[in-house]
Write a protein that holds these residues in place. Structure first.
Motif, short mmCIF file in Angstrom:
data_model
loop_
_atom_site.label_atom_id
_atom_site.label_comp_id
_atom_site.label_asym_id
_atom_site.label_seq_id
_atom_site.Cartn_x
_atom_site.Cartn_y
_atom_site.Cartn_z
N GLY A 37 0.81 -1.21 0.00
CA GLY A 37 0.00 0.00 0.00
C GLY A 37 0.85 1.26 0.00
O GLY A 37 2.08 1.24 0.01
N ARG A 78 -3.14 1.15 7.38
CA ARG A 78 -4.29 1.02 6.48
C ARG A 78 -5.48 1.78 7.07
O ARG A 78 -5.78 1.64 8.25
CB ARG A 78 -4.69 -0.45 6.29
CG ARG A 78 -3.65 -1.31 5.57
CD ARG A 78 -4.25 -2.66 5.27
NE ARG A 78 -3.33 -3.54 4.57
CZ ARG A 78 -2.58 -4.46 5.17
NH1 ARG A 78 -2.65 -4.59 6.49
NH2 ARG A 78 -1.77 -5.23 4.49
N ASP A 79 -6.10 2.59 6.24
CA ASP A 79 -7.29 3.32 6.65
C ASP A 79 -8.03 3.74 5.41
O ASP A 79 -7.43 4.24 4.45
CB ASP A 79 -6.94 4.54 7.51
CG ASP A 79 -8.18 5.21 8.09
OD1 ASP A 79 -8.72 6.11 7.42
OD2 ASP A 79 -8.59 4.82 9.18
#
Length: 493
Positions: free
Chosen positions: A172, A191-192
């Motif tokens: 990511g 991660r969001d």
């Protein structure tokens, strides 16, 4: 308007619900009530913070009255700032749940101003909330740097209100190397779903990665310090004279080294002389990396220690008892695996490696190191690279190698051949080769000429010139033997 459940996620808050259910109730502002009657002035959509004195009356009938005032004013939540505040009465709980008012209590002691600021920051929007999250994360990482890595990751994930993990590869857009980019083996991954609108996540992720890198470096230094201390002591011991050795032996025993037991030494020399001469820094870094990799590779096969002699790396196997007759062969196999690992780690590396025999006591350590050095001299002469060679396996050359390993022998060789060395490298090499062929053929010019593919008169001219340069008597058997040994020993280098 932010929902109450979102406001309560603000970092630094530790709130428990005493009545009602925090949900999507819209919160418009934060209100501070210094007295119960102040609640009748609270604006609608308010999360009202009650100070310590007000919180102390929660279990009284006055609070029941004030709660009804809050309901009438449209207050969304009441926040008890004092973690020691008593729980509300059953009447108050019933009233709160019937009219949708949430009663919360701070579980950790906090300054009233900090509590209000935290709630207000959450209310004002993402930018201020994000900055506060970053500040809280920084403070947490600064004060909890010694905590376990998994605990730090879990804490930061809670503060950031995002999924934070440590992975073996960057995944990511928000992936941060733990250490230098080129050397990183693990990454902090954040991660969001709202990462694009939450720039603080990049700052928090980088802060966490840097903290984990510093913690790993500190742990590595603590782990390597005893290794370096033992390495320096053993290096000093091998380089010391017999007079200054007693204090070093005392230090070795105090460090727990079985210096009075049995020892076997493997010597590894870097074969790229051009690199060492042109870039000493790069050569040093290569030797350091080689030492780290080699020691890690042999550790599972007995008690091994690291030392250095000049520009060579020494791997020393120590045991309290006699390792037996197969010790050298077993150690050679172990060291070969270390060489293979080094080749895989440092591609293109060229090494010469010799393994001494097992000897007992401090003197045995020095003798094994001398044998390893002699074995390296032999494999250099044969240009046998990246192969561990035992001193016991040198065959008929062992006696010569063992003799040449001593400082006295090397001095004698250099002295007797010094006149030829003054002729220059190329001429000196040719002269030594001619001299060795002449001596090996017992002074026969014809056989020497045949071996060297030269005319007999050319050999005679060369031999006369060589003996004219040398300070020896060709008719003296002792000088003749010394010249033979010198020529053969010169071949080892």
């Amino acid at each position: 308007m932010p929902a109450l459940s979102d406001v309560l996620q603000a970092p630094g808050l530790r709130l428990e619900c005493l009545a009602g259910t925090p949900g999507d109730q819209a919160v418009e502002q934060i209100f501070v009530a210094e007295g119960l009657l102040d609640l009748q002035e609270a604006p609608p959509g308010t999360a009202a913070v009650l100070g310590a004195q007000v919180s102390a009356t929660v279990d009284s009938y006055q609070f029941d009255v004030a709660l009804r005032l809050a309901v009438a004013r449209g207050v969304v939540a009441l926040v008890l700032a004092d973690p020691g505040a008593p729980p509300p009465t059953s009447t108050s709980i019933g009233t709160a749940e019937r009219f949708g008012v949430v009663i919360l209590r701070q579980t950790e002691r906090i300054n009233l101003a900090d509590l209000v600021c935290a709630l207000d920051s959450a209310l004002r929007g993402s930018a201020e909330l994000g900055l506060r999250r970053a500040v809280v994360a920084f403070q947490h990482l600064t004060t909890r740097r010694a905590a376990r890595p998994d605990e730090l990751v879990a804490d930061i994930a809670d503060i950031a209100d995002a999924e934070v993990t440590v992975l073996d590869e960057p995944v990511g857009a928000l992936a941060f190397p733990i250490g230098l980019d080129d050397d990183a083996e693990r990454w902090v991954v954040v991660r969001d779903g709202q990462a694009r609108t939450r720039p603080e996540l990049a700052l928090i992720g980088r802060l966490l990665a840097n903290t984990l890198a510093l913690s790993a470096a500190a742990e590595r230094r603590a782990r390597e310090l005893p290794i370096r201390s033992r390495a320096e002591l053993l290096s000093e011991l091998l380089d010391s004279s017999s007079r200054g050795r007693s204090e070093l032996l005392r230090r070795a025993r105090s460090m727990g080294l079985p210096i009075d037991g049995w020892h076997l030494v493997a010597r590894i020399e870097h074969g790229d002389k051009e690199l060492q001469e042109s870039d000493e820094v790069a050569a040093f870094a290569t030797r350091e990396e080689l030492g780290r990799v080699a020691l890690e590779a042999v550790r599972s096969s007995g008690s091994w220690h690291l030392a250095r002699a000049e520009r060579a790396l020494l791997l020393i196997q120590m045991s309290r008892g006699d390792p037996g007759s197969t010790a050298a062969a077993d150690a050679t196999g172990v060291v070969q695996r270390a060489l293979d690992q080094a080749i895989a780690t440092v591609p293109g590396i060229v090494m010469f490696c010799g393994v001494g025999s097992a000897h007992s006591g401090p003197t045995g350590l020095i003798n094994s190191a001398a044998e390893a050095r002699a074995a390296v001299a032999a494999v250099r002469a044969r240009n046998r690279t990246n192969t561990a060679t035992a001193f016991d396996g040198l065959g008929l050359r062992r006696t010569l190698v063992e003799w040449y390993a001593s400082h006295t022998a090397r001095t004698a060789v250099d002295t007797v051949l010094a006149p030829l060395d003054k002729m220059g490298h190329t001429k000196a090499t040719s002269a030594v080769r001619t001299l060795q062929a002449y001596l090996d053929n017992h002074g026969s010019l014809s056989r020497t000429a045949t071996e060297l593919h030269l005319h007999r008169n050319s050999v005679a001219y060369r031999v006369d010139r060589i003996f004219a340069e040398l300070d020896v008597d060709p008719d003296n058997p002792d000088d003749w033997l010394l010249l033979q040994l010198a020529c053969r020993a010169r071949g080892l280098t």
